[in-house]
Enzyme design. Sequence first.
Site, short mmCIF file in Angstrom:
data_model
loop_
_atom_site.label_atom_id
_atom_site.label_comp_id
_atom_site.label_asym_id
_atom_site.label_seq_id
_atom_site.Cartn_x
_atom_site.Cartn_y
_atom_site.Cartn_z
N GLU A 37 0.82 -1.22 0.00
CA GLU A 37 0.00 0.00 0.00
C GLU A 37 0.85 1.26 0.00
O GLU A 37 0.68 2.15 0.83
CB GLU A 37 -0.96 0.00 1.20
CG GLU A 37 -2.02 -1.08 1.10
CD GLU A 37 -3.15 -0.95 2.12
OE1 GLU A 37 -2.93 -0.34 3.17
OE2 GLU A 37 -4.25 -1.45 1.84
N GLU A 82 -5.89 -8.13 -0.96
CA GLU A 82 -6.60 -7.84 0.29
C GLU A 82 -8.02 -7.41 -0.06
O GLU A 82 -8.23 -6.64 -1.00
CB GLU A 82 -5.96 -6.70 1.09
CG GLU A 82 -4.67 -7.06 1.75
CD GLU A 82 -4.11 -5.91 2.60
OE1 GLU A 82 -4.89 -5.10 3.13
OE2 GLU A 82 -2.88 -5.84 2.70
#
Length: 479
Positions: free
Chosen positions: A179, A377
């Site tokens: 991320e 995710e």
Amino acid sequence: MATGYKMPKDFLWGGAVAAHQLEGGWEAGGKGVSIADVMTAGRNGVPRKVTDGVKDGETYPNHWGNDFYHRYPEDIKLFEEMGFKCFRTSIAWTRIFPNGDEAEPNESGLKFYDDMFDDLLAHGIQPVITLSHFEIPYHLVKAYGGFSNRKMIDFFLRFATTVFKRYKNKVKYWMTFNEINNQTAWSDPHPLLQNSGLELGKDDNWEQAMYQAAHYELVASALAVKAGHEINPDFQIGCMIAMCPIYPLTAKPQDIMMAERAMQKRYWFGDVHCRGEYPAWLPKYFERKGFDMDITAADLATLKAGTVDYVGFSYYMSFVTKDQGDDPEYDFKEPDDFVENPYVEKSDWGWQIDPTGLRYAMNWMEDRWHLPQFIVENGFGAYDKKQADGSVHDDYRISYFRDHIKAMEEAVALDGVNLIGYTPWGCIDLVSASTGEMAKRYGFIYVDANDNGEGSFDRSKKDSFNWYKDVIASDGEKL
Ligand code: P53
């Protein structure tokens, strides 16, 4: 529900975690202190504190996680029972280089992952590995200023090549920085520390520091991609983007432009990873802001030579923005310029639930980057209530997954997106990254531990366990 869609037989169904959120064993086998080890427990709405080193009397939930370090054989059996084809985790940088700047790696840390990967492979599950998932060695923060320092490129590359060589016959799928784009919210110290190991003072220019750190990370990532392919040409090395599409609130043209700039500001990281080039607007922005960036011609060549093989991304929610007045620059600032979406529900933590946003995002990335995608995710953090027999009736979680998997299958079957796999987040309950809670649970597997690390740590199956098992067994047809 039968969708009528089936994913291919080699589709990588699995689950995802990160080392620091579940392993525990924070000092075991010579492990060093990471940034996650100096973050205290927060709560819903109460941010975690970062202490100056590990202090007596503070609560550090990542020190115990869910005790995976000691219990993984039992967990891997449960993953196999669900039918996992892959398991995404990270290699804790501090198990391999406890301080981050050593010349030689720590053998005991390397052996831990050898054993765990062997166990996974013996159960028919392939590891999918993130190199840097919010767990930079704390020493690198203190002694070098984290990724504000160009030297970090070498430390990261040493770590990456060490594990690439060691596990070259056990791991095929890798990701460099988890991320990487969370730090778009640069006014919040939390992502700056988690992504980049930055601890800034009030006189520092936080925004410029974010862009500079991200640049060094992108160069480090490109060098790792190149080195990885030399070590094993079969490696697939991806980026990892937190994908939360940002919509305009209305059809007002200025709202559209604001949303466009918001997407540019949140996803330029992906442009550099995937295309090897900075997008046109960004040098203009640096110029206008007077940011004197250390971006060399050699760096630009490196970026071009180290583009990623696939786009790994997380998807939890979408955001909305609107024009904030008479500003020709549309200087979107996250999170200040977000507004609520009147059309979607929210989780107890305020995360907007939007399955169509997943399909939208997959189309948007396909059009922009033309690369295979991997949903690494997705999931629903919720308060679970364990019954006396250990079960949890988590129909809300099943419903979240059903809607999102359906949207994912539509993006593949109807829109032609090339998707490698799907690994729901926190497939076994673990410590939340943003709040440090155990109570924000994501798992198919319940772990009997509370926010203070009290409990038996016993594992039990939630209703979603059997539901996901059926999803995998039916190749995604039975939701
Ligand atoms: P938690 C913010 C927004 C979206 C995803 O998050 C985020 C974050 C940062 O917390 O993080 C990712 O535990 C991250 C995982 C994290 C997971 O999403 O805050 O890659 O480490 O646990 C869920 O509920």
